[in-house]
Scaffold this active site. Structure first.
Site, short mmCIF file in Angstrom:
data_model
loop_
_atom_site.label_atom_id
_atom_site.label_comp_id
_atom_site.label_asym_id
_atom_site.label_seq_id
_atom_site.Cartn_x
_atom_site.Cartn_y
_atom_site.Cartn_z
CG HIS A 73 -0.05 -0.12 2.62
ND1 HIS A 73 0.21 -0.59 3.34
CD2 HIS A 73 0.52 0.83 3.18
CE1 HIS A 73 0.85 -0.23 4.93
NE2 HIS A 73 0.46 0.91 4.49
CG ASP A 75 2.51 5.11 4.78
OD1 ASP A 75 0.72 4.14 4.58
OD2 ASP A 75 3.05 4.85 5.48
CG HIS A 79 0.08 7.61 7.42
ND1 HIS A 79 -1.94 6.71 8.03
CD2 HIS A 79 0.46 6.31 8.01
CE1 HIS A 79 -1.28 6.11 8.49
NE2 HIS A 79 0.02 5.50 8.01
#
Length: 260
Positions: A73, A75, A79
Site C-alpha cells: 500500500h 502512505d 496519513h
C-alpha cells in the site's frame, strides 16, 4: 517511433519485461499490529454477494472489507500528523507515481541484524559508488524481508521487546525527506519505519519526515531482487480514494531484460 511506441515495441519484443513488486492481497496477508491502547485496522476479507446463483445468476461479485494500510500500500501525506494539511491519496499527481527506480540492497545487514537501521553514511556511500539519485526517483530498499511474507509471525518478528524489522534512523529519515528530490521510498516490511521505531525521536521518523515533506511511502514490496540497481522504471498505482490516507497499491517495474 515516438517514446511511447519505443516502450510498447520493447515490451512486445520482450527486451523490456514487467516485474510485479506487489504482494498478493488476501485474508492471510500479514498486517501491522499496534499495541494497546491504539486501534488497529481491519484485515482484508471478501464478502460474497452472489456466485452464479439466485442473488446473481450470471455473475459472481464480492464486497471488499479492508483497512487502507493493508498489504502492499501507499502512505499519503495526510496519513501522518506532520502531513495533515497535505494530499490525500487521490490528490497525488500521476507524474509522482511513475519514475526511475533505484534499488539499494541491505539484505546482508538485515539478515545479520533484524533491527538494522539505514543511516545517512550508507546512502552517501551508495551515491559515491553509483551516482546521485535521479529526480522524481523511488528509492526501493531491499532487506530480504519479502521472504517472510507468507507468515504473520515471521513478518512482524514480535517478542516481548516489540517488533524486530529493519528501517531507518531518525537522521536518515530527515535527510531523505529534506535533502533528496525524490517522489518516495519503498520497503519490503509491513511499514516504512523500523519495527521498533516508536522508540526513536521523533517516533516513527520516516512517517514524520517523509510524509511531512510531501513524499510518499510504499510497503510490503516483493521481488526487488529481480531489479537492477538502477535503470528500471516503477509504476505505482494506488486506488484514488477521496480523503484516503493510503490505499492498496499495485506496483510494477519495467526492466530491461538481461539475456546473459
Amino acid at each position: 517511433m515516438n517514446p511511447v511506441q519505443n516502450i510498447l515495441s520493447s515490451l512486445a519484443s520482450g527486451t523490456v519485461e514487467i516485474v510485479d513488486l506487489t504482494a498478493p492481497l488476501s485474508a492471510e496477508t500479514p498486517t501491522l499490529v499496534l499495541p494497546d491502547p491504539f486501534s488497529n485496522l481491519i484485515d482484508f476479507s471478501l464478502e460474497e454477494v452472489s456466485a452464479y446463483n439466485e442473488p446473481g445468476p450470471f455473475w459472481k461479485h464480492h464486497n471488499i472489507h479492508t483497512g487502507e494500510h493493508i498489504g502492499t500500500h501507499i502512505d499519503a501525506p495526510v496519513h501522518w500528523i506532520s502531513g495533515r494539511e497535505g494530499k490525500d491519496v487521490s490528490q497525488i499527481e500521476p507524474a509522482r507515481l511513475v519514475g526511475p527506480a533505484v534499488v539499494l540492497d541491505f539484505s546482508t545487514e538485515a539478515g545479520a541484524d533484524p533491527d538494522f537501521l539505514i543511516d545517512i553514511p550508507h546512502l552517501v556511500a551508495w551515491q559515491e559508488e553509483h551516482g546521485s539519485f535521479p529526480a522524481n526517483a523511488w528509492l526501493l530498499f531491499r532487506t530480504g524481508w519479502d521472504q517472510y511474507g507468507h507468515s504473520q509471525e515471521a513478518f512482524l518478528n514480535l517478542d516481548g521487546n516489540g517488533s524486530h524489522t529493519p528501517g531507518f534512523t531518525a537522521e536518515c529519515s530527515k535527510w531523505i525527506a529534506e535533502e533528496l528530490e525524490i517522489s518516495g521510498i519503498g520497503v519490503e516490511t509491513v511499514g516504512i519505519d523500523a519495527g521498533n521505531a516508536v522508540a526513536l525521536d521523533p517516533p516513527f521518523p520516516m512517517h514524520h519526515f517523509l510524509l511531512g515533506a510531501d513524499k510518499y511511502g510504499i510497503t510490503s514490496l516483493k521481488n526487488l531482487a529481480k531489479l537492477p540497481t538502477h535503470g528500471s522504471m516503477v509504476v505505482v498505482a494506488p486506488m484514488p480514494i477521496v480523503g484516503g490516507t493510503g490505499a492498496p497499491t499495485r506496483v510494477l517495474a519495467l526492466v530491461q531484460k538481461n539475456d546473459s
